[in-house]
Scaffold this motif. Structure first.
Motif, PDB file in Angstrom:
ATOM      1  N   LEU A   1      18.767  21.684  24.915  1.00 47.96           N
ATOM      2  CA  LEU A   1      19.848  22.030  25.832  1.00 47.96           C
ATOM      3  C   LEU A   1      19.142  22.463  27.110  1.00 47.96           C
TER       4      LEU A   1
ATOM      5  N   GLU B   1      25.020  32.004  20.843  1.00 42.74           N
ATOM      6  CA  GLU B   1      25.947  31.204  20.030  1.00 42.74           C
ATOM      7  C   GLU B   1      25.219  30.286  19.055  1.00 42.74           C
TER       8      GLU B   1
ATOM      9  N   PHE C   1      33.669  25.952  27.786  1.00 46.06           N
ATOM     10  CA  PHE C   1      32.456  26.296  27.045  1.00 46.06           C
ATOM     11  C   PHE C   1      32.632  26.119  25.541  1.00 46.06           C
TER      12      PHE C   1
ATOM     13  N   ASP D   1      29.403  24.520  34.171  1.00 35.65           N
ATOM     14  CA  ASP D   1      29.930  25.876  34.063  1.00 35.65           C
ATOM     15  C   ASP D   1      31.164  26.104  34.937  1.00 35.65           C
TER      16      ASP D   1
ATOM     17  N   LEU E   1      30.403  23.639  23.249  1.00 36.71           N
ATOM     18  CA  LEU E   1      29.582  24.224  22.191  1.00 36.71           C
ATOM     19  C   LEU E   1      29.933  23.614  20.834  1.00 36.71           C
TER      20      LEU E   1
ATOM     21  N   PHE F   1      23.118  21.412  30.826  1.00 39.72           N
ATOM     22  CA  PHE F   1      24.147  22.363  31.250  1.00 39.72           C
ATOM     23  C   PHE F   1      23.730  22.856  32.625  1.00 39.72           C
TER      24      PHE F   1
ATOM     25  N   VAL G   1      16.711  25.780  23.801  1.00 37.59           N
ATOM     26  CA  VAL G   1      17.509  26.033  24.997  1.00 37.59           C
ATOM     27  C   VAL G   1      16.496  26.334  26.101  1.00 37.59           C
TER      28      VAL G   1
ATOM     29  N   LYS H   1      23.720  33.121  26.825  1.00 41.93           N
ATOM     30  CA  LYS H   1      25.000  33.026  26.122  1.00 41.93           C
ATOM     31  C   LYS H   1      24.952  31.887  25.098  1.00 41.93           C
ATOM     32  N   ILE H   2      24.414  30.743  25.496  1.00 37.70           N
ATOM     33  CA  ILE H   2      24.277  29.602  24.580  1.00 37.70           C
ATOM     34  C   ILE H   2      23.365  29.982  23.420  1.00 37.70           C
ATOM     35  N   HIS H   3      22.252  30.608  23.733  1.00 34.90           N
ATOM     36  CA  HIS H   3      21.294  31.017  22.700  1.00 34.90           C
ATOM     37  C   HIS H   3      21.932  31.984  21.694  1.00 34.90           C
TER      38      HIS H   3
END
Length: 154
Positions: A77, A24, A142, A137, A146, A108, A5, A20-22
Motif C-alpha cells: 500500500l 486497520e 475509506f 483521501d 479498506l 493511496f 504500508v 490509520k491504514i496500518h
C-alpha cells in the motif's frame, strides 16, 4: 498475505493516513519513505520548485531506507501526497527502485484539493508494477477501499 504500508509525507497528512491504514491492518509492516536531509525545504513553494526541477531533469531524490527483501511482501500500500496533481518524487523513486516487485501495489494519496490526475501520473511512472485499487483521501470512502484491500488478503 504479507502487506507493507509504505508512504512519503512532507507535511504529516499522508503519514496520518498511513498510520490509520496500518492500525486497520495490524499484521502489516509500516515504512516511512525517507530521503536525505535538506532534500526539500520547509517552505511549500520552495519545495514545489525543487519538485518541478526533479521531474524535469529526472534527478529524483534517493530513498535512504529501501526494504532489503521487497519480494517478501505480497501487497504494498503505497502512499503519497499529491504534488502538482501527481506523485511526490520520493514515491516515484521508490517505485523505480522496486521494479522487480512481484506482488500488487495499491496507491493511496492525500491532497489539499486537486488530485484529478494523480492516477494518470501514477501509472506514467509505475513501470511494470501491478497496480490495483487506489484510495483518494479527498474523494473516496475509506471503509469501502479498506474492505477491497482486506479481500485481496484472502
Amino acid at each position: 498475505m504479507k502487506i507493507l504500508v509504505a508512504y512519503y509525507s512532507w507535511s504529516g497528512t499522508t503519514k496520518y493516513l498511513a498510520q490509520k491504514i496500518h492500525r486497520e491492518l495490524p499484521s502489516s509492516d509500516l515504512l516511512e519513505i525517507k530521503v536525505p536531509a535538506n532534500t526539500f525545504s520547509s517552505d511549500m513553494y520552495e519545495t514545489a520548485d525543487i519538485y518541478e526541477k526533479q521531474k524535469k531533469t529526472h534527478h529524483l531524490p534517493s530513498v535512504i531506507n529501501m526494504p532489503q527483501n521487497i519480494n517478501d511482501y505480497d501487497l504494498i500500500l503505497l502512499g503519497s501526497p499529491t504534488w502538482d496533481w501527481g506523485v511526490a518524487s520520493p514515491v516515484m523513486k521508490f517505485m523505480e527502485n522496486i521494479q522487480n516487485f512481484k506482488g500488487k501495489v495499491a496507491p493511496f494519496y492525500t491532497s489539499v484539493g486537486n488530485s484529478q490526475r494523480f492516477m494518470e501520473l501514477f501509472h506514467n511512472c509505475c513501470g511494470q508494477l501491478q497496480i490495483i485499487d487506489d484510495f483518494d483521501d479527498a474523494h473516496d470512502n475509506f471503509a469501502n477501499w479498506l474492505q477491497k484491500i482486506k479481500s485481496e488478503k484472502q
